[in-house]
Design a protein around this motif. Structure first.
Motif, PDB file in Angstrom:
ATOM      1  N   ASP A  31      -1.254   9.131   0.436  1.00  0.00           N
ATOM      2  CA  ASP A  31      -1.890   9.939   1.486  1.00  0.00           C
ATOM      3  C   ASP A  31      -0.888  10.832   2.220  1.00  0.00           C
ATOM      4  O   ASP A  31      -1.283  11.723   2.960  1.00  0.00           O
ATOM      5  N   GLN A  32       0.413  10.631   2.013  1.00  0.00           N
ATOM      6  CA  GLN A  32       1.458  11.459   2.623  1.00  0.00           C
ATOM      7  C   GLN A  32       2.055  12.459   1.639  1.00  0.00           C
ATOM      8  O   GLN A  32       2.855  13.302   2.028  1.00  0.00           O
TER       9      GLN A  32
ATOM     10  N   VAL B  86      -7.309  18.299   0.061  1.00  0.00           N
ATOM     11  CA  VAL B  86      -7.769  17.358   1.078  1.00  0.00           C
ATOM     12  C   VAL B  86      -8.937  17.998   1.816  1.00  0.00           C
ATOM     13  O   VAL B  86      -9.049  19.221   1.869  1.00  0.00           O
TER      14      VAL B  86
ATOM     15  N   GLY C 194      -8.060  17.006   7.669  1.00  0.00           N
ATOM     16  CA  GLY C 194      -7.360  15.803   7.245  1.00  0.00           C
ATOM     17  C   GLY C 194      -8.223  14.578   7.049  1.00  0.00           C
ATOM     18  O   GLY C 194      -7.755  13.459   7.130  1.00  0.00           O
ATOM     19  N   LYS C 195      -9.486  14.768   6.765  1.00  0.00           N
ATOM     20  CA  LYS C 195     -10.396  13.635   6.583  1.00  0.00           C
ATOM     21  C   LYS C 195     -10.588  13.326   5.107  1.00  0.00           C
ATOM     22  O   LYS C 195      -9.977  13.922   4.244  1.00  0.00           O
ATOM     23  N   ASP C 196     -11.464  12.353   4.826  1.00  0.00           N
ATOM     24  CA  ASP C 196     -11.777  11.971   3.454  1.00  0.00           C
ATOM     25  C   ASP C 196     -12.598  13.055   2.784  1.00  0.00           C
ATOM     26  O   ASP C 196     -13.353  13.747   3.454  1.00  0.00           O
TER      27      ASP C 196
ATOM     28  N   ILE D  61      -9.577  12.743  -0.581  1.00  0.00           N
ATOM     29  CA  ILE D  61      -8.416  13.440  -1.124  1.00  0.00           C
ATOM     30  C   ILE D  61      -8.670  13.570  -2.629  1.00  0.00           C
ATOM     31  O   ILE D  61      -8.939  12.570  -3.289  1.00  0.00           O
TER      32      ILE D  61
ATOM     33  N   ARG E 231     -10.573   7.857  -1.069  1.00  0.00           N
ATOM     34  CA  ARG E 231     -10.597   7.761   0.387  1.00  0.00           C
ATOM     35  C   ARG E 231      -9.156   7.675   0.872  1.00  0.00           C
ATOM     36  O   ARG E 231      -8.284   7.160   0.185  1.00  0.00           O
ATOM     37  N   ARG E 232      -8.923   8.174   2.072  1.00  0.00           N
ATOM     38  CA  ARG E 232      -7.581   8.145   2.640  1.00  0.00           C
ATOM     39  C   ARG E 232      -7.060   6.709   2.743  1.00  0.00           C
ATOM     40  O   ARG E 232      -5.882   6.442   2.498  1.00  0.00           O
TER      41      ARG E 232
ATOM     42  N   HIS F 169      -3.678   5.296   1.008  1.00  0.00           N
ATOM     43  CA  HIS F 169      -2.663   4.663   1.863  1.00  0.00           C
ATOM     44  C   HIS F 169      -2.084   3.407   1.201  1.00  0.00           C
ATOM     45  O   HIS F 169      -0.947   3.027   1.480  1.00  0.00           O
TER      46      HIS F 169
END
Length: 84
Positions: free
Chosen positions: A4-5, A46, A50-52, A54, A66-67, A71
């Motif tokens: 997610d990063q 994305v 910055g939401k779901d 990705i 999903r984020r 993660h």
């Protein structure tokens, strides 16, 4: 670094997946899609703000994650991001 990063369009290899932090159904889905240690991944898009979700390339497939799922995936970058 976690998936997610990961910067967009930056290929990386999956170093580890925290399977125990994922719901059983989500873990099964990711395994069925071939996501495991050593696989090449790339964040493509994305959602706004910055939401779901990705959108990620996993091998030759594009999948939506999903984020919270992203993660749980640790990646190691393989090359520098490609300039757009």
């Amino acid at each position: 670094m976690r998936l997610d990063q990961l910067p967009l369009k930056c290929p990386a290899k999956v170093a580890a997946v925290a399977w125990d932090e994922l719901a059983e159904t989500a873990a099964r889905r990711l395994r069925e899609l071939g996501l495991d240690e050593g696989v090449t991944v790339e964040a493509l898009h994305v959602a706004p703000f910055g939401k779901d979700p990705i959108a990620c390339r996993v091998g030759r497939m594009t999948v939506a994650l999903r984020r919270a799922q992203a993660h749980c995936i640790t990646v190691e970058t393989t090359v520098e991001p490609v300039a757009a």
